[in-house]
Design a protein around this motif. Sequence first.
Motif, short mmCIF file in Angstrom:
data_model
loop_
_atom_site.label_atom_id
_atom_site.label_comp_id
_atom_site.label_asym_id
_atom_site.label_seq_id
_atom_site.Cartn_x
_atom_site.Cartn_y
_atom_site.Cartn_z
N ARG A 1 0.86 -1.19 0.00
CA ARG A 1 0.00 0.00 0.00
C ARG A 1 0.89 1.23 0.00
NH1 ARG A 1 -5.18 0.26 4.08
NH2 ARG A 1 -6.26 2.03 3.16
N THR A 2 0.60 2.20 -0.86
CA THR A 2 1.43 3.40 -0.94
C THR A 2 0.94 4.44 0.07
OG1 THR A 2 0.08 4.60 -2.54
CG2 THR A 2 1.63 2.96 -3.41
N PRO A 3 1.74 5.47 0.36
CA PRO A 3 1.28 6.54 1.26
C PRO A 3 0.02 7.24 0.77
CG PRO A 3 3.66 6.65 0.97
CD PRO A 3 3.15 5.63 -0.01
N ASN A 4 -0.29 7.14 -0.54
CA ASN A 4 -1.52 7.73 -1.08
C ASN A 4 -2.70 6.75 -1.03
OD1 ASN A 4 -0.22 10.13 -1.74
ND2 ASN A 4 0.47 9.30 -3.70
N ASN A 5 -2.51 5.63 -0.29
CA ASN A 5 -3.56 4.61 -0.14
C ASN A 5 -3.91 3.92 -1.45
OD1 ASN A 5 -3.86 4.67 2.64
ND2 ASN A 5 -5.35 6.31 2.59
N GLU A 6 -2.98 3.90 -2.37
CA GLU A 6 -3.15 3.05 -3.54
C GLU A 6 -2.56 1.68 -3.23
OE1 GLU A 6 -0.95 5.30 -6.32
OE2 GLU A 6 -2.58 6.68 -6.81
N SER B 1 -0.99 -1.86 -4.63
CA SER B 1 -0.24 -2.29 -5.80
C SER B 1 -0.42 -3.78 -6.08
CB SER B 1 1.25 -1.99 -5.60
OG SER B 1 2.03 -2.57 -6.61
N ASN C 1 -13.75 3.36 0.43
CA ASN C 1 -12.35 3.05 0.73
C ASN C 1 -12.21 1.89 1.72
OD1 ASN C 1 -11.13 5.01 -0.92
ND2 ASN C 1 -11.55 6.60 0.60
#
Length: 326
Positions: A51-56, A58, A128
């Motif tokens: 999970r990226t810091p932008n809540n995406e 992968s 989300n």
Amino acid sequence: FGIRFKHGEMKLRAISFSNDSCYLPPLRCPAVCRLDPYDGLPESYLIHGGRTPNNEISSSLYLLTMDSRGCNRKLTLLCKEKELVAEVPGPRYGHTMTMVQSRGKTACVLFGGRSYMPSEERTTESWNSVVDCPPQVFLFDLEFGCCSAYTLPELSDGQSFHLALAREDCVYFIGGHSLASDSRPPRLFRLRIELLQGSPLLSCETLDNGLSISSAIFTRTGPAHRYIILGGYQSDSQKRMECTAVTLDEKGVHFEPLEAPKWTPDIIHSRTWFGGSSGEGSILLAVPTEGRPSQQDMHYFYQVSFQTEGESKEEERTLGCSQEST
């Protein structure tokens, strides 16, 4: 960063990537798998999902290898994104990835994790929301990137932040958290994978001596399949302060309680802790400062060592180098 320890200090040094490397995004809770050196290739690591810091979330797979080691310990890494085909696992985080060996072949095993709710099930309030990924087992080979998915009746519930330990053709899934039931049942599964000439044969067995734990850390303690499990949580508000020794042999998996270190007050009273293995028999723990407005972004780091005193002194003889920060 490259991390090493010398005389009770933790040394950090930034690592550069080669010019032909791809971009490795900042990922939280990906699945990481170490690959032993083989066919003249250096030690390498597989990194999947996260999970990226932008809540995406992968679904990418990266292979990280050492490109060169120059003078003065300068290390350069090569990062390549590997393409997966066929039944590709979807985006996820909090899952595990391990390597199995059978009949002279190797394969990568991916299991568990969580992801966003399917788009057709989302509402404005749950847009989300994350859910357990379906409890499928994914196998893929590193040479061609071909994936295949398997559904086994024993693996009926999703789980994430569990442990996965492998020995030859068996993978043991230990503990984990289930979002559906908001619980950490003491689960233990043994997955056996036979890499036959045509199609792989998978079988799963439920064992009754599991651990109720999530987000734990483990470190290997020698050339044999012996490990130590430390940290993690027994519930959302209760850390697991005990340590457990684990042995994998031809008969199965064996757990044995291990005397825990003398925890500091900061560790005992903290709500969260995290970390990872820092070498055989050694674990690096991080505890955020809490209740101190002037130190909100600081962490305390602890090295927990299960080595003998002689081994620890041997490690401290590492030569120093410039451009380090403590």
